[in-house]
Design a protein around this motif. Structure first.
Motif, mmCIF file in Angstrom:
data_model
loop_
_atom_site.group_PDB
_atom_site.id
_atom_site.type_symbol
_atom_site.label_atom_id
_atom_site.label_comp_id
_atom_site.label_asym_id
_atom_site.label_seq_id
_atom_site.Cartn_x
_atom_site.Cartn_y
_atom_site.Cartn_z
ATOM 1 N N UNK A 109 5.649 -0.481 12.899
ATOM 2 C CA UNK A 109 5.290 -1.210 11.681
ATOM 3 C C UNK A 109 4.911 -0.287 10.530
ATOM 4 N N UNK A 110 4.658 0.985 10.822
ATOM 5 C CA UNK A 110 4.178 1.913 9.796
ATOM 6 C C UNK A 110 5.187 2.995 9.443
ATOM 7 N N UNK A 111 6.292 3.078 10.177
ATOM 8 C CA UNK A 111 7.176 4.223 9.992
ATOM 9 C C UNK A 111 7.837 4.255 8.613
ATOM 10 N N UNK A 112 8.068 3.103 7.990
ATOM 11 C CA UNK A 112 8.696 3.066 6.664
ATOM 12 C C UNK A 112 7.742 2.560 5.586
ATOM 13 N N UNK A 113 6.447 2.630 5.849
ATOM 14 C CA UNK A 113 5.479 2.101 4.887
ATOM 15 C C UNK A 113 5.453 2.877 3.585
ATOM 16 N N UNK A 114 5.900 4.134 3.597
ATOM 17 C CA UNK A 114 5.880 4.930 2.365
ATOM 18 C C UNK A 114 6.882 4.427 1.335
ATOM 19 N N UNK A 115 7.790 3.517 1.748
ATOM 20 C CA UNK A 115 8.721 2.937 0.779
ATOM 21 C C UNK A 115 8.039 1.891 -0.099
ATOM 22 N N UNK A 116 6.877 1.414 0.342
ATOM 23 C CA UNK A 116 6.167 0.380 -0.408
ATOM 24 C C UNK A 116 5.117 0.954 -1.344
ATOM 25 N N UNK A 117 4.534 2.084 -0.962
ATOM 26 C CA UNK A 117 3.470 2.673 -1.772
ATOM 27 C C UNK A 117 3.359 4.149 -1.434
ATOM 28 N N UNK A 118 2.881 4.892 -2.375
ATOM 29 C CA UNK A 118 2.690 6.342 -2.174
ATOM 30 C C UNK A 118 1.274 6.676 -1.723
ATOM 31 N N UNK A 119 0.453 5.672 -1.498
ATOM 32 C CA UNK A 119 -0.925 5.911 -1.078
ATOM 33 C C UNK A 119 -0.955 6.456 0.344
ATOM 34 N N UNK A 120 -1.787 7.449 0.623
ATOM 35 C CA UNK A 120 -1.893 7.966 1.998
ATOM 36 C C UNK A 120 -2.709 7.019 2.874
ATOM 37 N N UNK A 121 -2.456 7.093 4.169
ATOM 38 C CA UNK A 121 -3.197 6.273 5.121
ATOM 39 C C UNK A 121 -4.608 6.825 5.300
ATOM 40 N N UNK A 122 -5.563 5.924 5.414
ATOM 41 C CA UNK A 122 -6.948 6.306 5.695
ATOM 42 C C UNK A 122 -7.290 5.884 7.118
ATOM 43 N N UNK A 123 -8.560 5.927 7.448
ATOM 44 C CA UNK A 123 -8.961 5.537 8.796
ATOM 45 C C UNK A 123 -8.923 4.048 9.035
ATOM 46 N N UNK A 124 -8.931 3.237 7.972
ATOM 47 C CA UNK A 124 -8.918 1.788 8.104
ATOM 48 C C UNK A 124 -7.479 1.300 7.916
ATOM 49 N N UNK A 125 -6.728 1.211 9.001
ATOM 50 C CA UNK A 125 -5.307 0.876 8.921
ATOM 51 C C UNK A 125 -5.078 -0.541 8.386
ATOM 52 N N UNK A 126 -5.806 -1.577 8.824
ATOM 53 C CA UNK A 126 -5.563 -2.912 8.244
ATOM 54 C C UNK A 126 -5.796 -2.956 6.733
#
Length: 380
Positions: free
Chosen positions: A214-231
């Motif tokens: 569910x997260x492998x292509x998430x960078x296509x939606x936003x350029x924000x980096x992932x933090x510790x709170x995934x939801x």
């Protein structure tokens, strides 16, 4: 001239001549049966034939495999993985040994220095009522958290399916790139319950096998980096995608807010245990009651004091242990909520919605207004 009655030579009875059209006997093949099928249910129906004048009701037997999730069985008595008996076994043995010592010092003549205990159950009655009130409050509070957790996760399931439908229908894709981003957003949305599940289990990494797709292509939606709170990050990614479409997205943003509200309430349940002072006081009261019980009942019950104390300790300590377990229903125990099953079924439903063709044009839906058009209309 009145029409004549039909002749009595017909083999059809009066209740069979229902209409001018008729029926023939109709038989349905019986479904194959196996050893796993449940008891069969039966129903009847009528088959009508236009060439005859008889309606025949045929009984057809249908089998089902419906299971009652709340069903109990006597085999549950020997399920140590579900029972709390292993957790309280040592304490049960200790209270039983103490009751046996009280019986020895009260009933054996050589060491019977407790043979003059008063034959009164007043103290047991008073302490029993107090401890019962404490245990009742403890159990009710724990089950309230268990049930509220189930309701909140059910709200997440509903909002996820509802958001997937709205994104599929309301957000229009003008280019192949937008269509690809739309599919990515739906896949990301399907992983939100999975992320919530891991968040409630204190698993804050994004490397779990059920979360990575569910997260492998998430960078296509936003350029924000992932933090510790995934939801929380997923909600931000979906928000950035919806804003970038420049379409009417207010209902969808309200659904995302509802997801975040459910997540916050679930974390409140997770991070708000019973006050420590109350738990300590309940344990102290239980210990005093179970230690004083043999002294009160040994004059009347004699050697039956030992099994009586054992059973009392089993009931009270078991309720305390159950309450302690179900107040955090998000773990891996068999008595916890089946979050894995919920997430798998929900991801399947979102995937099916994503695979459907966009049928909005069939209902002559208009293209949603863009943000720029809305701004111009507001200016005028």
């Amino acid at each position: 001239m009145l029409p004549s009655r039909p002749s009595n030579d017909s083999n059809a009875s009066a209740d069979q001549r229902i209409s001018g059209h008729a029926t023939t006997a109709y038989s349905s093949p019986m479904p194959p049966s196996d050893g796993n099928m449940k008891p069969a249910r039966s129903f009847s129906f009528a088959h009508t034939d236009s060439s005859l004048s008889i309606t025949t009701k045929t009984k057809v037997t249908a089998s089902h495999k419906i299971k009652n999730r709340a069903s109990q069985h006597w085999g549950d008595l020997i399920k140590p993985k579900v029972s709390v008996l292993p957790a309280i076994f040592v304490r049960l043995i200790m209270f039983s040994i103490f009751a046996a010592l009280v019986c020895v010092f009260a009933l054996v003549p050589a060491v019977a220095f407790l043979n003059k205990l008063p034959n009164s159950l007043t103290m047991v009655t008073v302490l029993g009522v107090s401890v019962s009130l404490l245990l009742g409050f403890r159990t009710n509070t724990a089950y309230d958290k268990y049930w509220e957790g189930r309701k909140l996760f059910g709200a997440i399931q509903f909002q996820t399916i509802n958001l997937a439908r709205m994104i599929k229908v309301l957000v229009k894709s003008k280019t192949p790139e937008m269509a690809e981003r739309k599919v990515t957003a739906l896949i990301l949305l399907g992983g939100f319950p999975v992320a919530v599940k891991h968040r409630l289990r204190d698993e804050n990494e994004c490397t779990y096998t059920d979360l990575v797709p569910h997260l492998e292509n998430a960078n296509k939606l936003s350029s924000m980096p992932l933090t510790g709170n995934i939801p929380f990050d997923m909600c931000n990614y979906l928000q950035d995608y919806l804003v970038s479409t420049e379409q009417s997205i207010l209902p969808i943003l309200q659904g995302i807010s509802a997801l975040q509200d459910s997540l916050a309430n679930l974390e409140r349940i997770k991070t708000t245990p019973l006050p420590k002072a109350y738990g300590i006081h309940l344990r102290q009261a239980l210990t005093c009651y179970l230690l004083s019980l043999p002294f009160q009942i040994v004059p009347a019950l004699k050697w039956l004091t030992i099994p009586t104390t054992l059973l009392s300790a089993f009931v009270m300590l078991g309720l305390q242990e159950i309450a302690q377990r179900i107040e955090d229903p998000f773990g891996y125990d068999l008595i916890d909520l089946p979050l894995d099953e919920f997430c798998e079924e929900l991801a399947k439903n979102v995937k099916e919605i994503s695979a459907r063709e966009d049928s909005g044009s069939l209902f002559a839906w208009k293209q949603p207004s863009t943000l720029s058009v809305m701004a111009k209309n507001k200016a005028y």
